[in-house]
Each structure stands twice: as C-alpha cells, then as structure tokens.
Design a protein around this motif. Structure first.
Motif: not given
Length: 232
Positions: A37-48, A51-59
């Motif tokens: 396997c190989y390792n993946i590391r990501s830094a995820y961004f969102d606004d103040i 919104s990305c969290m809310d949009e995902n939760e709301d579908g």
C-alpha cells in the motif's frame, strides 16, 4: 475533464481478504504503489461558515471540496485538488504546488496573484472571499488497482485517521490523530468513466457489500469532535 462514477462501500478486513486477490487476478497494481500500500495525507479546507460540512450533511447535489494532498511529508510532490460532485458523479481539478506555495496556502498568506493554474486561482479567491482555511488532516493507507478498459480504479482505504492540528501537515507525524471508523472497518472505492466491465464487476460480487455516501472529510471532522453518525 469528464465526470466519473465513484461508488463507495464499507468493508471489513475479511471482505478485503476475499476481494483483493480477486481484483489482483484481473487488474494491475497502481504503478505508484510500492509494496502492499501507500500512504495518503490530505489537508481539507472549509470556509468560515463550514459550508462544505453543511452541504455534505444536507446532501446538496452540487458541491466542491478543496484539499492539499501529499504522499510523503518530506517529498516534493504536493498537489492542490478541487473535487466537484454533481448528480452523483465526480470530477477533479488539480495542480502542483511548491512547498513554499503550499505553506502560504496553509497559513493564509498566499498572494492574490493569478497564473494558469485554475485550482490555485479558485482557492485564492475562496480564501479571500469566504475565509477558506484548513480544517482537518485526513490520513490513511491505500491499496489501488487499475484497468484501462473503462478507466477503472478500485482502492481499499484502510486505517483512516483525522486530526485538527493542520499546522503539522508537513511533519513526519501529526498529533491528535483519531480513528474515523471503528477498528477493522475500511472503505472500498470503485471509480470508472462510462461503464464498469463485467469481468471486474463479477469480482466485486460478495452479496454483502453496502454502498455508502462516505466522506472522509465530513466524518473526520465529526471524529475530531467526538461525534459519530449512528448508521456507519
């Protein structure tokens, strides 16, 4: 870029033990994978407003995720990616960053100047207009198989972890890592363009795979806060 189908399934260690040799018999290992396997590391961004969290939760049907991805904290391969999802399909825009550019994006000091890299230009605009900033680090181990017919890519993402300490993104180890899924539970991703060849689809038939709308970023943020959906 064309949109692609991306289906996700929760799988156990036992499922992987069955599926992996099946896929290895009809598909090739990803050329970038050295060993198991190989390792993946990501830094995820969102606004103040998260919104990305809310949009995902709301579908929300049409949404974007912004992330910086690396495979080796000491390596020079750094990629900024914008993953767009609409009507159940996905596509990804990406560009390479230097370490200096990545540091500037991570700490919010990137200058508002533009070049021919569309993902970086869009990120700069989001950082200025919506206060986009890193919110979570997601790290995991990936085993990947590919096949040219249908441009198929199948991955097993194991031991998914999350941390809120985004300032340690380029450190050898990141503090505060917490598991996103219960022990022994992982994610299978099946990605392809217009069709999944029958000879590959047959290898995935177990009778117990359960498709899920799994988001590493969304569940990672919940895990960091000690919150977990009840239907995982």
């Amino acid at each position: 870029m064309d949109y692609r189908v991306e289906n996700k399934y929760l799988v156990t260690d036992a499922d992987i033990a069955v599926l992996r040799p099946r896929l290895a018999a009809v598909m090739k290992q990803d050329i970038h994978q050295d060993g198991d396997c190989y390792n993946i590391r990501s830094a995820y961004f969102d606004d103040i407003k998260d919104s990305c969290m809310d949009e995902n939760e709301d579908g929300v049907d049409h949404r974007n995720k912004y992330r910086i991805r690396i495979y080796d904290p000491k390596g020079d391969f750094i990629r900024l990616e914008i993953k767009e999802k609409t009507k159940g399909l996905t596509r990804k825009y990406s560009c390479k960053l230097t370490r200096e550019e990545a540091d500037a994006v991570m700490d919010g000091s990137v200058p508002l100047t533009f070049d021919d890299r569309k993902p970086l230009n869009l990120m700069k605009l989001q950082m200025r207009a919506a206060k986009m900033q890193p919110k979570a680090i997601i790290e995991y181990e990936r085993t990947a198989f590919v096949h040219p017919v249908g441009n198929v890519r199948i991955t097993f993402d194991r031991n998914i972890m999350a941390s809120k300490f985004c300032g340690e993104f380029f450190d050898d180890r990141v503090s505060g890592m917490v598991p996103v899924l219960p022990a022994g539970l992982h994610v299978l991703e099946v990605k392809y363009d217009e069709f999944l060849p029958d000879f590959i689809a047959k290898q995935l038939e177990t009778g117990i795979l359960r498709q899920t709308a799994f988001s590493k970023y969304y569940l990672g943020r919940l895990a960091i806060k000690g919150e977990f959906p009840t239907d995982r």
